[in-house]
Every structure is written in C-alpha cells, then in structure tokens.
Motif scaffolding. Structure first.
Motif, PDB file in Angstrom:
ATOM      1  N   UNK A 163       0.840  -1.193   0.000  1.00  0.00           N
ATOM      2  CA  UNK A 163       0.000   0.000   0.000  1.00  0.00           C
ATOM      3  C   UNK A 163       0.875   1.243   0.000  1.00  0.00           C
ATOM      4  N   UNK A 164       0.457   2.291  -0.672  1.00  0.00           N
ATOM      5  CA  UNK A 164       1.267   3.509  -0.732  1.00  0.00           C
ATOM      6  C   UNK A 164       1.428   4.147   0.638  1.00  0.00           C
ATOM      7  N   UNK A 165       2.645   4.596   0.913  1.00  0.00           N
ATOM      8  CA  UNK A 165       2.916   5.246   2.180  1.00  0.00           C
ATOM      9  C   UNK A 165       2.432   6.684   2.157  1.00  0.00           C
ATOM     10  N   UNK A 166       2.176   7.208   0.974  1.00  0.00           N
ATOM     11  CA  UNK A 166       1.701   8.569   0.845  1.00  0.00           C
ATOM     12  C   UNK A 166       1.310   8.813  -0.591  1.00  0.00           C
ATOM     13  N   UNK A 167       0.769   9.973  -0.838  1.00  0.00           N
ATOM     14  CA  UNK A 167       0.429  10.360  -2.195  1.00  0.00           C
ATOM     15  C   UNK A 167       1.217  11.606  -2.537  1.00  0.00           C
ATOM     16  N   UNK A 168       1.426  11.903  -3.835  1.00  0.00           N
ATOM     17  CA  UNK A 168       2.188  13.099  -4.200  1.00  0.00           C
ATOM     18  C   UNK A 168       1.545  14.366  -3.659  1.00  0.00           C
ATOM     19  N   UNK A 188      10.775   6.161  -1.794  1.00  0.00           N
ATOM     20  CA  UNK A 188       9.966   5.042  -1.301  1.00  0.00           C
ATOM     21  C   UNK A 188       9.107   5.486  -0.126  1.00  0.00           C
ATOM     22  N   UNK A 189       9.699   6.231   0.786  1.00  0.00           N
ATOM     23  CA  UNK A 189       8.976   6.723   1.962  1.00  0.00           C
ATOM     24  C   UNK A 189       7.838   7.659   1.564  1.00  0.00           C
ATOM     25  N   UNK A 190       8.091   8.519   0.582  1.00  0.00           N
ATOM     26  CA  UNK A 190       7.087   9.495   0.194  1.00  0.00           C
ATOM     27  C   UNK A 190       6.004   8.970  -0.719  1.00  0.00           C
ATOM     28  N   UNK A 191       6.341   7.979  -1.553  1.00  0.00           N
ATOM     29  CA  UNK A 191       5.406   7.551  -2.594  1.00  0.00           C
ATOM     30  C   UNK A 191       5.008   6.091  -2.515  1.00  0.00           C
ATOM     31  N   UNK A 209      18.521   3.162   4.201  1.00  0.00           N
ATOM     32  CA  UNK A 209      17.326   3.911   4.573  1.00  0.00           C
ATOM     33  C   UNK A 209      17.577   4.824   5.763  1.00  0.00           C
ATOM     34  N   UNK A 210      18.796   4.790   6.321  1.00  0.00           N
ATOM     35  CA  UNK A 210      19.129   5.673   7.426  1.00  0.00           C
ATOM     36  C   UNK A 210      18.174   5.503   8.591  1.00  0.00           C
ATOM     37  N   UNK A 211      17.583   6.624   9.026  1.00  0.00           N
ATOM     38  CA  UNK A 211      16.649   6.576  10.152  1.00  0.00           C
ATOM     39  C   UNK A 211      15.210   6.292   9.725  1.00  0.00           C
ATOM     40  N   UNK A 212      14.961   6.146   8.421  1.00  0.00           N
ATOM     41  CA  UNK A 212      13.639   5.708   7.965  1.00  0.00           C
ATOM     42  C   UNK A 212      13.478   4.217   8.229  1.00  0.00           C
ATOM     43  N   UNK A 213      12.262   3.717   8.123  1.00  0.00           N
ATOM     44  CA  UNK A 213      12.041   2.280   8.288  1.00  0.00           C
ATOM     45  C   UNK A 213      12.909   1.502   7.307  1.00  0.00           C
ATOM     46  N   UNK A 214      13.429   0.377   7.748  1.00  0.00           N
ATOM     47  CA  UNK A 214      14.353  -0.392   6.916  1.00  0.00           C
ATOM     48  C   UNK A 214      13.705  -0.924   5.645  1.00  0.00           C
ATOM     49  N   UNK A 215      12.369  -0.964   5.584  1.00  0.00           N
ATOM     50  CA  UNK A 215      11.713  -1.442   4.368  1.00  0.00           C
ATOM     51  C   UNK A 215      11.934  -0.496   3.200  1.00  0.00           C
ATOM     52  N   UNK A 216      12.455   0.716   3.468  1.00  0.00           N
ATOM     53  CA  UNK A 216      12.699   1.687   2.404  1.00  0.00           C
ATOM     54  C   UNK A 216      14.132   1.634   1.865  1.00  0.00           C
ATOM     55  N   UNK A 267       9.715  16.755  -9.816  1.00  0.00           N
ATOM     56  CA  UNK A 267       9.282  15.985 -10.978  1.00  0.00           C
ATOM     57  C   UNK A 267       8.469  14.762 -10.558  1.00  0.00           C
ATOM     58  N   UNK A 268       8.748  14.225  -9.364  1.00  0.00           N
ATOM     59  CA  UNK A 268       8.020  13.063  -8.854  1.00  0.00           C
ATOM     60  C   UNK A 268       6.768  13.469  -8.075  1.00  0.00           C
ATOM     61  N   UNK A 269       6.458  14.753  -8.070  1.00  0.00           N
ATOM     62  CA  UNK A 269       5.250  15.218  -7.397  1.00  0.00           C
ATOM     63  C   UNK A 269       5.428  15.483  -5.921  1.00  0.00           C
ATOM     64  N   UNK A 270       6.681  15.649  -5.466  1.00  0.00           N
ATOM     65  CA  UNK A 270       6.966  15.839  -4.048  1.00  0.00           C
ATOM     66  C   UNK A 270       7.538  17.230  -3.785  1.00  0.00           C
ATOM     67  N   UNK A 271       7.062  17.875  -2.753  1.00  0.00           N
ATOM     68  CA  UNK A 271       7.610  19.149  -2.287  1.00  0.00           C
ATOM     69  C   UNK A 271       8.746  18.834  -1.324  1.00  0.00           C
ATOM     70  N   UNK A 272       9.969  19.181  -1.689  1.00  0.00           N
ATOM     71  CA  UNK A 272      11.123  18.784  -0.889  1.00  0.00           C
ATOM     72  C   UNK A 272      11.107  19.406   0.503  1.00  0.00           C
ATOM     73  N   UNK A 273      10.377  20.494   0.688  1.00  0.00           N
ATOM     74  CA  UNK A 273      10.296  21.122   2.003  1.00  0.00           C
ATOM     75  C   UNK A 273       9.225  20.469   2.881  1.00  0.00           C
ATOM     76  N   UNK A 274       8.304  19.746   2.253  1.00  0.00           N
ATOM     77  CA  UNK A 274       7.209  19.126   2.995  1.00  0.00           C
ATOM     78  C   UNK A 274       7.457  17.657   3.327  1.00  0.00           C
ATOM     79  N   UNK A 275       8.265  16.968   2.516  1.00  0.00           N
ATOM     80  CA  UNK A 275       8.537  15.562   2.789  1.00  0.00           C
ATOM     81  C   UNK A 275       9.620  15.477   3.866  1.00  0.00           C
ATOM     82  N   UNK A 276       9.219  15.322   5.104  1.00  0.00           N
ATOM     83  CA  UNK A 276      10.140  15.326   6.235  1.00  0.00           C
ATOM     84  C   UNK A 276       9.921  14.098   7.107  1.00  0.00           C
TER      85      UNK A 276
END
Length: 489
Positions: free
Chosen positions: A54-59, A187-190, A221-228, A457-466
């Motif tokens: 399932x998607x972790x988020x939408x653009x 992966x985390x964002x989309x 994946x650093x501090x993100x979940x390892x599934x990413x 280009x992938x539909x993500x705002x780099x300032x909002x994806x945190x």
C-alpha cells in the motif's frame, strides 16, 4: 492555548481539538481526491492491496514522472572529455592557470604541492549534434544520437572535494553517512507500484579504470524504516543473497513458516510498540514474493534480437553496465520506483586518454539505448533518467605536463550531468562555465537544487517531505535547495 493544541496534535494525531479537526478536514478531502486519481488502488481496502504494497503517501501535486533511473558514474568523469567543450584550453595548452581564475580554491593533497597548473585541452574532439546544437565529445557517439532527447546541465557544483563525501552527498543530501538515500526518500514518500518487487533497487558494475569503493550507506534507509532501503541485485545465479529456500523446503512449508513467524512478531509488536517489527514483517513477505518475481524480471531470454542489438552484446553478460541498463528498463516496466545503477572506474588521475576512452565505451551505447528503448515504449515521458558523477575534473593536468599521458584532479566548482524524460525539457543546454571551464558563470545548480528538482518531478515538495528523528525534522535537501523550474517542461 493554540500553541498547546498544536503541540498535542503534532505529538499524537488522535488527540485533536474541534478547531484543528475542521481546519484540516478540507485539506484531507482534497488529498484523498487527488490520491484516488493518481493511485487507483488507494481505496480498494486492505483485502485488495496487501499492507506491504500500500502507498505510504500520495504526491503533493500531480507528478511529471513515476519513476527515476539514475545512471551514476562513480569516480567523476571529466566534463572536458564529455559535455563541456572549451576550445580555450586547446589554444592555451601548457599555460599556467591564471590565479585570478583559481582564486585560492581548496585543492586536494594530490595537487596542492604543485608549483604550476598547466592547462590541458580535451583528449578528444567535440561536435555539435541535433537541433539543440549540443556539444558532445567523440567518446560518446551513441549519446550524440539522442542529443535532442537529453538536457545537459553544465553548471553543477558541490562543496565536497573527495570521493566518499561527494558520492554520499549526491546520494543522501549529506556528506556524512547515516542519512536516508534519495531512493529511500522516494519510497517513503510515494510507496511502491508493485507489491512483488521493492520500490528501490540497486545494480552495480565495474569498468577497467581506477575504482572508488561503493558502500551500502549509499542506498541505506538511514533513520527511515528499513523497508525503504535499496535492495542490491547481484549478477549471476542468485540476484539476492539468501532469497532462495534451502533444499527440501516446499512453497507451502515456507508459507506456513512465515505465517507463524508473523504471528509471533505481531505479538511482540503489541508488547513493545516498535514500528521496526512491522517493517520486518513486511520484508519477510516481500522476500517471499520476490522469490517468484525477481528471477522472472532478471530473465532476458525473451528479449527480441532488436533489443539485444540496441543495448549491445554486453547486455547478455550479467554484471556489465549494458546488462544493468537493460535490467533497469525491465524493473521500470514492473513498477520499481527508483532504480540506481553505479558504474565504477571514472577516477582518472593518470592515463586519462586511454582509460576514459574505455570507460566511455562501456556506458555510451547502453545509456543511449535505455533512453531510446523507453521512448519507443512510451515510457520516457514518465521515467526520469539521470547520468553523471559526484564532481568534475580540473582543467589543468595533475603532475608533470605530458599531453600523451596525463590525469585530472578533483574539481567540485563546476561539472556536467545530463537528464532525460520525466518532465525534463528535451534538447536544453543549461548553465555555463567560464572559458576555462573552472567556475560557473550562469545558472548554477547545487546538489540541493538538483534533489529538489527531482523530487518536484516526482510530485513531491522537498520542504514538505520530512521525517522527525531525534527531535528534528529531516529532509533530503536539509535546509537548502530550490526547484530549477527552467529544467522542467
């Protein structure tokens, strides 16, 4: 009072007051509407789409690209033998680089002791190609054929001057390891488009030149979940280590084993509340599905002869750059979100004319073939292809002046990359360096800007994806970066 309410809602989304609920309601409905258009399976329910897929988020907004294929040339190819034509270097060959141009720039330990910095012209001729008139060196006759499909950015710059921090910066947005890689952020964002394959896949190859090391921190994946984290696919019989079952274990036995392990993990999660346990469950399930999907994707035996000819005979040799480029297209077809290729061997501190010719031959045909292949399949419009290294090379030779056998040192102030597809303007030459190719004089593009633009280009705002970690909200671009709108169609 409002500050207390805001703090409460940030820390626990279930504890919201009346004002916060109604202020966010309209935004939520709009996001769900957009999500239903961009991700048709979003509202089919858990029964139709497994949790792991399932998607972790939408653009944040309508994307121009669905996926990225990043052809990373590890070791830093020289811009003077690729895409930044500087006839002044030929006219002034052997002259010392003017101090007014270098202006006290930091040097590596390999050239800091030099008394002179003799200018060295390109080892190869350049020609203009396509309606865009793009200058491309004779080392890349196949990429020259797609001149009007690519955009060359000649004004890239970075602060990193040594390989490891420079590559890490490009891949993670930080010169120090430990941050999530670009593919992990995507992966985390989309999320994933295919429940049977990872959303982030890594392929590596090695040329004949001097190679710098590649480390798993580049696709971590650093501090993100390892599934990413990125999944490294190897050449040969077993693309993923330990993916296959031992002899004597049937498919039904494996399913039963996973069900029992999953039940235990879920009990453990209830007791501890550790989200990493859920990631572990998802990874077990992904591995189970990959046992069937990965061998099928990696099998090129059904590719027509025309495709083999397009990529070159090396595409039939596992582990080569050409084989990985073809695999990248197949992975893109199967819904992988971010496909990272690394090709080692571009560190030409000496013997550049000979080594770079061989490196270019390794990647030229397959890089161009990938763009042409995506285009003929109607996939280039929503697939963003990137080609480039971690920094540039000096316009002066390293060591003694010898036109027949020389090298170039690291140069972070100005270098070139190219991009194609995925909403990028085709046939554009963006940015300029001075006549010596030493400093950017028009439209500089920093790595943070580059990351912001790819995310846009992938539909993500780099300032909002945190992601909040250790009390701070982190993002790929850290505290900088601007979208380069001029590059976007």
């Amino acid at each position: 009072m409002e500050e207390e309410n805001k703090k409460t809602s940030d820390e626990n989304p279930l504890k919201v007051n009346r004002r916060h609920f109604f202020s966010q309601l309209s935004v939520g409905i709009g996001s769900l509407a957009l999500g239903s258009l961009l991700i048709p399976d979003l509202f089919k329910g858990a029964g139709a789409v497994e949790t792991a897929a399932r998607p972790l988020g939408i653009p944040h907004f309508a994307p121009k690209a669905k996926r990225i294929i990043y052809l990373f040339q590890a070791g830093a190819p020289s811009q003077f033998e690729t895409f930044d034509y500087k006839p002044t270097l030929r006219k002034r060959m052997g002259e010392d680089l003017p101090e007014s141009i270098r202006n006290g720039q930091r040097l590596t330990g390999m050239t800091a002791g030099q008394d002179k910095f003799p200018l060295m012209p390109p080892a190869v001729d350049f020609k203009q190609y396509g309606q865009s008139g793009t200058y491309i060196s004779d080392y890349f006759p196949h990429i020259a054929k797609i001149a009007d499909d690519i955009t060359v950015v000649r004004s890239m710059h970075t602060e990193a001057i040594n390989h490891d921090p420079a590559i890490t910066f490009f891949q993670t947005g930080s010169q120090q390891g430990g941050r999530p890689s670009m593919g992990s952020w995507m992966s985390y964002g989309l999320g994933s488009e295919n429940k049977n394959l990872p959303s982030f896949v890594v392929l590596t190859s090695r040329g004949k030149g001097n190679s710098q090391g590649l480390y798993s921190k580049l696709w971590s994946s650093g501090f993100l979940d390892s599934k990413h984290q990125g999944v490294l696919l190897r050449s040969g019989k077993d693309p993923v280590l330990y993916l296959n079952d031992p002899d004597g274990l049937s498919r039904s036995d494996k399913r039963h084993l996973l069900d029992e392990v999953s039940a235990l993990n879920k009990m453990h999660h209830v007791e501890t509340g550790d989200d990493e346990i859920e990631s572990r469950i998802a990874q077990y399930e992904m591995a189970y599905r990959m046992q069937m999907s990965v061998p099928d994707v990696m099998d090129i035996s059904k590719e027509p002869e025309s495709i083999i000819k397009l990529y070159g005979e090396d595409c039939q040799v596992p582990g080569t750059y050409a084989a990985n480029a073809l695999q990248a297209r197949r992975l893109a077809e199967n819904g992988v979100r971010f496909i990272q290729l690394y090709h080692q061997g571009w560190d030409q501190h000496g013997n550049l004319p000979h080594e770079m010719a061989g490196q270019a031959k390794d990647v030229d045909q397959a890089s161009a073939a990938l763009v042409m292949d995506l285009k003929q399949r109607g996939m280039l419009d929503d697939t963003l292809v990137v080609w480039g290294g971690e920094f540039g090379r000096t316009n002066y030779c390293q060591g003694n002046f010898d036109p027949k056998n020389y090298g170039r040192d690291h140069h972070p102030r100005a270098f070139s990359i190219w991009m194609a597809g995925g909403g990028i303007k085709p046939g554009l030459n963006y940015g300029q360096t001075d006549e010596f190719g030493y400093n950017v004089v028009e439209n500089p593009v920093h790595i943070n800007d580059f990351h912001a633009t790819l995310m846009y280009a992938m539909g993500l705002d780099h300032e909002q994806l945190t992601y909040k970690y250790q009390g701070r909200r982190f993002r790929l671009t850290d505290v900088a970066g601007n979208v380069v709108k001029d590059l976007l169609a």
